[in-house]
Design a protein around this motif. Structure first.
Motif, PDB file in Angstrom:
ATOM      1  N   ALA A   3       0.752  -1.141  -0.059  1.00 44.29           N
ATOM      2  CA  ALA A   3       0.102   0.122  -0.044  1.00 44.29           C
ATOM      3  C   ALA A   3       0.863   1.220  -0.086  1.00 44.29           C
ATOM      4  N   GLN A   9       1.085   4.183  -2.747  1.00 45.12           N
ATOM      5  CA  GLN A   9      -0.007   4.899  -2.892  1.00 45.12           C
ATOM      6  C   GLN A   9      -0.359   5.992  -1.838  1.00 45.12           C
ATOM      7  N   LEU A  10       0.580   6.177  -0.900  1.00 45.30           N
ATOM      8  CA  LEU A  10       0.529   7.044   0.215  1.00 45.30           C
ATOM      9  C   LEU A  10       1.263   8.135  -0.005  1.00 45.30           C
ATOM     10  N   ILE A  44      -2.256   4.943   9.423  1.00 50.51           N
ATOM     11  CA  ILE A  44      -2.605   4.487   7.983  1.00 50.51           C
ATOM     12  C   ILE A  44      -3.608   3.576   7.803  1.00 50.51           C
ATOM     13  N   PHE A  99      -6.176   1.318   5.051  1.00 52.18           N
ATOM     14  CA  PHE A  99      -6.372   1.142   3.544  1.00 52.18           C
ATOM     15  C   PHE A  99      -7.255  -0.305   3.597  1.00 52.18           C
ATOM     16  N   SER A 146      -7.981  -4.000   1.685  1.00 55.60           N
ATOM     17  CA  SER A 146      -7.654  -5.164   0.782  1.00 55.60           C
ATOM     18  C   SER A 146      -8.751  -6.024   0.464  1.00 55.60           C
ATOM     19  N   ILE A 161      -4.332  -4.692  -2.788  1.00 56.88           N
ATOM     20  CA  ILE A 161      -4.588  -3.465  -2.393  1.00 56.88           C
ATOM     21  C   ILE A 161      -5.833  -2.751  -3.099  1.00 56.88           C
ATOM     22  N   VAL A 201      -6.632   2.893  -0.722  1.00 54.83           N
ATOM     23  CA  VAL A 201      -5.565   3.459   0.149  1.00 54.83           C
ATOM     24  C   VAL A 201      -6.211   4.919   0.577  1.00 54.83           C
ATOM     25  N   HIS A 202      -6.121   5.195   1.804  1.00 56.23           N
ATOM     26  CA  HIS A 202      -6.906   6.450   2.428  1.00 56.23           C
ATOM     27  C   HIS A 202      -5.689   7.137   3.520  1.00 56.23           C
ATOM     28  N   ALA A 217     -11.855   5.137   4.665  1.00 50.77           N
ATOM     29  CA  ALA A 217     -11.402   3.591   4.565  1.00 50.77           C
ATOM     30  C   ALA A 217     -12.513   2.849   4.780  1.00 50.77           C
TER      31      ALA A 217
END
Length: 135
Positions: free
Chosen positions: A92, A95-96, A103, A105, A107, A112, A115-116, A123
């Motif tokens: 992930a 994408q961050l 963190i 995300f 899946s 994945i 991603v937030h 998320a």
């Protein structure tokens, strides 16, 4: 003309195919991931104030919730720091924008999906939507 034996074999084959499709769907669980650190005030605030709600949503909506917390934020860049859950975090990470906790995300089946970064509510919404598609 189909005799009983062929009918029974065909029925068993159809049943096997239907069951294997169900197993494939079950083998791809949706997971809401939370990665944090004990010395991270926003991480501990999420854990204290929102984690139970997210877990309840997961039970209701059919997705798993992983709570991955280490002791120190400064250890996050060290590969393997999150143990067996470290590898999916590293998937992930590209994408961050900011790879420090908290963190969040989502899946599905180890892939994945969404991603937030620091936005747990986004998320959660993604996990709800993806789990809804899976059911």
């Amino acid at each position: 003309m189909m005799n009983r034996r062929h009918f029974a074999q065909g029925s068993l084959l159809a049943l096997g195919l239907a069951c294997s499709g169900g197993l494939a769907a079950a083998a791809e669980p949706v997971t809401f991931h939370f990665y944090g650190a004990e010395d991270c005030p926003p991480c501990m605030a999420f854990k204290r104030d929102h984690l139970a709600h997210v877990q309840a949503e997961g039970q209701d909506r059919g997705f798993a919730v992983e709570d991955n917390v280490i002791r120190r934020t400064r250890d996050v860049p060290k590969e393997g720091v999150y143990g067996d859950r470290d590898a999916i975090l590293r998937l992930a990470a590209p994408q961050l924008d900011y790879v420090y906790p908290p963190i969040f995300f989502v899946s599905k089946g180890g892939e994945i999906m969404s991603v937030h970064g620091h936005d747990w509510a986004a998320a959660l919404k993604a996990a709800q939507e993806i789990a809804g598609q899976a059911s």
